[in-house]
Each structure stands twice: as structure tokens, then as C-alpha cells.
Scaffold this motif. Structure first.
Motif, PDB file in Angstrom:
ATOM      1  N   ASN A   1      -4.324   6.705  -1.613  1.00  0.00           N
ATOM      2  CA  ASN A   1      -3.554   5.433  -1.461  1.00  0.00           C
ATOM      3  C   ASN A   1      -4.010   4.581  -2.431  1.00  0.00           C
ATOM      4  OD1 ASN A   1      -4.438   2.592   0.012  1.00  0.00           O
ATOM      5  ND2 ASN A   1      -2.713   3.387   0.927  1.00  0.00           N
ATOM      6  N   LEU A   2      -2.617   3.690  -2.844  1.00  0.00           N
ATOM      7  CA  LEU A   2      -2.793   2.690  -3.753  1.00  0.00           C
ATOM      8  C   LEU A   2      -2.497   1.596  -3.243  1.00  0.00           C
ATOM      9  CD1 LEU A   2      -0.406   5.061  -6.087  1.00  0.00           C
ATOM     10  CD2 LEU A   2      -3.147   4.623  -6.244  1.00  0.00           C
ATOM     11  N   THR A   3      -3.485   0.553  -3.150  1.00  0.00           N
ATOM     12  CA  THR A   3      -3.361  -0.730  -2.465  1.00  0.00           C
ATOM     13  C   THR A   3      -3.153  -1.677  -3.734  1.00  0.00           C
ATOM     14  OG1 THR A   3      -4.794   0.289  -0.843  1.00  0.00           O
ATOM     15  CG2 THR A   3      -4.196  -2.146  -0.734  1.00  0.00           C
TER      16      THR A   3
ATOM     17  N   ARG B   1      -1.726   2.964  16.476  1.00  0.00           N
ATOM     18  CA  ARG B   1      -2.010   4.237  15.350  1.00  0.00           C
ATOM     19  C   ARG B   1      -0.512   4.406  14.834  1.00  0.00           C
ATOM     20  NH1 ARG B   1      -6.392   7.150  16.659  1.00  0.00           N
ATOM     21  NH2 ARG B   1      -5.670   9.205  15.953  1.00  0.00           N
ATOM     22  N   ILE B   2      -0.403   4.443  13.271  1.00  0.00           N
ATOM     23  CA  ILE B   2       0.912   4.446  12.597  1.00  0.00           C
ATOM     24  C   ILE B   2       0.646   5.767  11.797  1.00  0.00           C
ATOM     25  CG2 ILE B   2       2.278   3.268  10.945  1.00  0.00           C
ATOM     26  CD1 ILE B   2       0.858   0.676  12.529  1.00  0.00           C
ATOM     27  N   ASP B   3       1.539   6.722  11.832  1.00  0.00           N
ATOM     28  CA  ASP B   3       1.345   7.861  10.796  1.00  0.00           C
ATOM     29  C   ASP B   3       2.005   7.211   9.391  1.00  0.00           C
ATOM     30  OD1 ASP B   3       3.793  10.067  10.053  1.00  0.00           O
ATOM     31  OD2 ASP B   3       4.409   8.447  11.212  1.00  0.00           O
ATOM     32  N   VAL B   4       1.262   7.552   8.419  1.00  0.00           N
ATOM     33  CA  VAL B   4       1.828   7.223   7.235  1.00  0.00           C
ATOM     34  C   VAL B   4       1.838   8.626   6.230  1.00  0.00           C
ATOM     35  CG1 VAL B   4       1.021   5.091   7.107  1.00  0.00           C
ATOM     36  CG2 VAL B   4      -0.698   6.774   6.439  1.00  0.00           C
ATOM     37  N   GLU B   5       2.718   8.896   5.853  1.00  0.00           N
ATOM     38  CA  GLU B   5       2.862  10.201   4.929  1.00  0.00           C
ATOM     39  C   GLU B   5       3.135  10.039   3.482  1.00  0.00           C
ATOM     40  OE1 GLU B   5       6.008  12.344   6.736  1.00  0.00           O
ATOM     41  OE2 GLU B   5       5.081  12.380   8.790  1.00  0.00           O
ATOM     42  N   HIS B   6       3.177  10.921   2.738  1.00  0.00           N
ATOM     43  CA  HIS B   6       3.515  10.950   1.414  1.00  0.00           C
ATOM     44  C   HIS B   6       4.966  10.257   1.157  1.00  0.00           C
ATOM     45  CE1 HIS B   6       3.793  12.601  -2.790  1.00  0.00           C
ATOM     46  NE2 HIS B   6       5.138  12.772  -2.769  1.00  0.00           N
ATOM     47  N   GLY B   7       4.582   9.108   0.073  1.00  0.00           N
ATOM     48  CA  GLY B   7       5.801   8.383  -0.125  1.00  0.00           C
ATOM     49  C   GLY B   7       6.029   6.963   0.714  1.00  0.00           C
ATOM     50  N   ASP B   8       5.272   6.939   1.555  1.00  0.00           N
ATOM     51  CA  ASP B   8       5.498   5.663   2.488  1.00  0.00           C
ATOM     52  C   ASP B   8       4.848   4.582   1.813  1.00  0.00           C
ATOM     53  OD1 ASP B   8       6.694   7.368   4.353  1.00  0.00           O
ATOM     54  OD2 ASP B   8       5.314   7.235   5.754  1.00  0.00           O
ATOM     55  N   VAL B   9       5.451   3.233   2.207  1.00  0.00           N
ATOM     56  CA  VAL B   9       4.897   2.190   1.529  1.00  0.00           C
ATOM     57  C   VAL B   9       4.802   1.079   2.775  1.00  0.00           C
ATOM     58  CG1 VAL B   9       5.277   0.195  -0.008  1.00  0.00           C
ATOM     59  CG2 VAL B   9       5.813   2.530  -0.629  1.00  0.00           C
ATOM     60  N   LEU B  10       3.364   0.502   2.896  1.00  0.00           N
ATOM     61  CA  LEU B  10       3.236  -0.441   3.884  1.00  0.00           C
ATOM     62  C   LEU B  10       3.120  -1.542   3.294  1.00  0.00           C
ATOM     63  CD1 LEU B  10       2.371   0.465   6.833  1.00  0.00           C
ATOM     64  CD2 LEU B  10      -0.123  -0.028   6.039  1.00  0.00           C
ATOM     65  N   VAL B  11       3.795  -2.575   3.744  1.00  0.00           N
ATOM     66  CA  VAL B  11       3.730  -4.011   3.174  1.00  0.00           C
ATOM     67  C   VAL B  11       3.298  -5.018   4.297  1.00  0.00           C
ATOM     68  CG1 VAL B  11       5.083  -6.349   2.171  1.00  0.00           C
ATOM     69  CG2 VAL B  11       5.737  -3.742   1.708  1.00  0.00           C
ATOM     70  N   TRP B  12       2.180  -5.599   3.926  1.00  0.00           N
ATOM     71  CA  TRP B  12       1.890  -6.833   5.032  1.00  0.00           C
ATOM     72  C   TRP B  12       1.268  -8.036   4.456  1.00  0.00           C
ATOM     73  CZ3 TRP B  12      -2.592  -4.020   8.259  1.00  0.00           C
ATOM     74  CH2 TRP B  12      -3.577  -4.074   7.346  1.00  0.00           C
ATOM     75  N   GLY B  13       1.476  -9.201   5.211  1.00  0.00           N
ATOM     76  CA  GLY B  13       1.047 -10.337   4.573  1.00  0.00           C
ATOM     77  C   GLY B  13       1.205 -11.460   5.593  1.00  0.00           C
ATOM     78  N   GLY B  14       1.352 -12.679   5.571  1.00  0.00           N
ATOM     79  CA  GLY B  14       1.742 -13.727   6.514  1.00  0.00           C
ATOM     80  C   GLY B  14       0.665 -13.786   7.574  1.00  0.00           C
ATOM     81  N   PRO B  15       1.156 -13.601   8.624  1.00  0.00           N
ATOM     82  CA  PRO B  15       0.473 -13.759   9.950  1.00  0.00           C
ATOM     83  C   PRO B  15      -0.492 -12.385  10.245  1.00  0.00           C
ATOM     84  CG  PRO B  15       2.760 -13.500  10.643  1.00  0.00           C
ATOM     85  CD  PRO B  15       2.735 -13.607   9.016  1.00  0.00           C
ATOM     86  N   ALA B  16      -0.135 -11.329   9.568  1.00  0.00           N
ATOM     87  CA  ALA B  16      -0.861  -9.941   9.489  1.00  0.00           C
ATOM     88  C   ALA B  16      -1.875  -9.759   8.438  1.00  0.00           C
ATOM     89  CB  ALA B  16       0.393  -8.775   9.606  1.00  0.00           C
ATOM     90  N   ARG B  17      -1.863 -10.948   7.657  1.00  0.00           N
ATOM     91  CA  ARG B  17      -2.676 -10.558   6.454  1.00  0.00           C
ATOM     92  C   ARG B  17      -4.181 -10.330   6.706  1.00  0.00           C
ATOM     93  NH1 ARG B  17      -5.427  -9.872   2.860  1.00  0.00           N
ATOM     94  NH2 ARG B  17      -5.516 -10.572   0.493  1.00  0.00           N
TER      95      ARG B  17
ATOM     96  N   SER C   1       0.832  -1.159   0.042  1.00  0.00           N
ATOM     97  CA  SER C   1       0.063  -0.013   0.131  1.00  0.00           C
ATOM     98  C   SER C   1       0.675   1.125   0.053  1.00  0.00           C
ATOM     99  CB  SER C   1      -0.985  -0.142   1.124  1.00  0.00           C
ATOM    100  OG  SER C   1      -1.134   1.112   1.753  1.00  0.00           O
ATOM    101  N   VAL C   2       0.596   1.979  -0.945  1.00  0.00           N
ATOM    102  CA  VAL C   2       1.569   3.512  -1.381  1.00  0.00           C
ATOM    103  C   VAL C   2       0.726   4.576  -0.900  1.00  0.00           C
ATOM    104  CG1 VAL C   2       2.747   4.798  -2.795  1.00  0.00           C
ATOM    105  CG2 VAL C   2       2.721   2.200  -2.992  1.00  0.00           C
TER     106      VAL C   2
END
Ligand code: MD6
Ligand code: FE
Length: 210
Positions: A203-205, A164-180, A142-143
Motif C-alpha cells: 500500500n502506497l499512501t 468493510r471495503i474490499d481493496v484489490e490490486h490497482g484500487d485507489v482510495l481518496v479521502w479528505g474533507g469530512p472523512a479526513r 492510497s494505492v
């Protein structure tokens, strides 16, 4: 988290991490490519299965697009508004998704769906799970672009406490496995003015839907 303490790579929990600034250098080509696609398949506020209009405006690119209406949530290969296939995933975006996934330990991620979410101040996304994809082995990338947001990262049950996690311009979140299948959402966006996106967050997922 505040300003200075933005580690370039932070593990949120097993299977979920944030790559801060990973898409920053490519933000303009990504945005340009996505905006091109939006000329063909425009943003729209979809209905929840309960009949409420979502505050987030959405569209898709890629072979499969996620849609919601009174019949439920599903992936479809054609935009119901145009009857045409969704636009392609821009090359710069596909590349960033692959490199981010690889960096996070998910080699050979081949997304076939990209949900485009656009938030104006006040728009939010309530806690949900992403469970409409067939392949739960593939991660989600997720971008975030434009205005900052607070990403709410919950547990396996809706009532579990959220980080609570701050996400800003250019940040990329990756999740899978046990967090999916973790519950997650976006707190209401605060007013602001971003140099590229003005008073908007995009947001681009990217997922493997099939
Ligand atoms: C958003 N994101 O950031 C909404 N889902 O606007 C999501 O719902 C999401 O960022 C799964 C994985 C990553 C995400
Ligand atoms: Fe989600």
C-alpha cells in the motif's frame, strides 16, 4: 463486496471514495519505481510508541517520511537508518495520485510524503487516525497493489462501527474533507499468490505532510 459488483467509483461516505482499478495500467512502473527506492531505504518493521513491533514492514519516499518509534510518530526528512534523504516519489505514482485526487474533487494535490506499507499474510493494521500531517485540507491518496485486503472504515471515535471495503490490486482510495480523521485499519491479510507481488500486499499512501 464481491467480484462483479465492483463499481469503478464508489463513495464510501462524504469525502471518501474508492476509484477501482485507477492505478491498474500503471501498476508495473509504479512498483518498479518503488522497488528502486527500497534499494536505498529498505523496508523495516517499526516499533509502536508502546514498544511493539508492527506486523507491517514500512519505508517511505518523498521529501518527508513517516516514522514510529518509542518517542512517538513523526515526519522526518532523512531516513533514520541511512541518515540520507528518502528516495523520490516515482513519477508514475505522483501522476496517479494527482489524477485520482482531481477525479475525487481535490484539485492541485501535491504530495510530499509517501508511506510504503508491505503486508505478508497475517499482517494487519489496527484502527488508527492519520493525524500527524500539518495540513488537514489536503486529501490522502492510497494505492493498493498485490494481494487483496479488507479496509476497515470506521467513524470519528475508535468504538464506532466499521464498514468493510474490499481493496484489490490497482484500487485507489481518496479521502479528505469530512472523512479526513476517520478511524481506519486493515484486517489480517489472507494467504494468496499475486502475479506481480507473490504473497504480499503493498500500500502506497500519499499525503501532504507539511
Ligand atoms: C493500508 N492505509 O491500506 C493502510 N490511511 O495499508 C492507511 O492507513 C490509510 O489507506 C489513510 C488513508 C488511506 C489509507
Ligand atoms: Fe492510515
Amino acid at each position: 463486496m464481491h467480484g462483479k459488483d465492483r463499481k469503478p467509483l464508489a463513495v464510501i461516505e462524504e469525502g471518501a471514495m474508492i476509484l477501482r482499478g485507477w492505478a491498474l495500467a500503471d501498476a508495473e512502473p509504479i512498483l518498479f519505481g518503488v522497488e528502486q527506492g527500497l534499494l536505498q531505504s529498505g523496508l523495516r518493521q517499526m516499533l509502536t510508541p508502546g514498544g511493539k513491533k508492527m506486523s507491517v514492514a514500512m519505508s517511505n519516499c518523498g521529501a518527508w517520511g513517516w516514522v514510529s518509534d518509542r518517542r512517538g510518530y513523526r515526519y522526518v526528512s532523512k531516513d533514520p537508518e541511512t541518515g540520507q534523504p528518502w528516495p523520490e516519489i516515482p513519477a508514475a505514482l505522483f501522476r496517479i495520485a494527482q489524477t485520482a485526487a482531481a477525479k475525487a474533487g481535490f484539485a492541485h494535490f501535491i504530495p510530499d510524503a509517501c508511506l510504503v506499507n508491505v503486508y505478508v499474510p497475517g499482517a494487519r493494521m489496527s484502527l488508527h487516525q492519520d493525524k500527524d500531517e500539518q495540513d488537514m485540507e489536503a486529501p490522502i491518496v492510497s494505492v493498493s497493489l498485490g494481494l487483496p485486503a479488507t479496509f476497515l472504515f470506521g467513524g470519528a471515535e475508535r468504538r464506532d462501527p466499521v464498514k468493510r471495503i474490499d481493496v484489490e490490486h490497482g484500487d485507489v482510495l481518496v479521502w479528505g474533507g469530512p472523512a479526513r480523521l476517520r478511524y481506519h485499519g486493515i484486517a489480517p491479510i489472507k494467504m494468496g499468490d499475486h502475479p506481480l507481488l507473490g504473497a504480499r500486499r503493498m500500500n502506497l499512501t500519499l499525503r501532504k505532510a507539511r
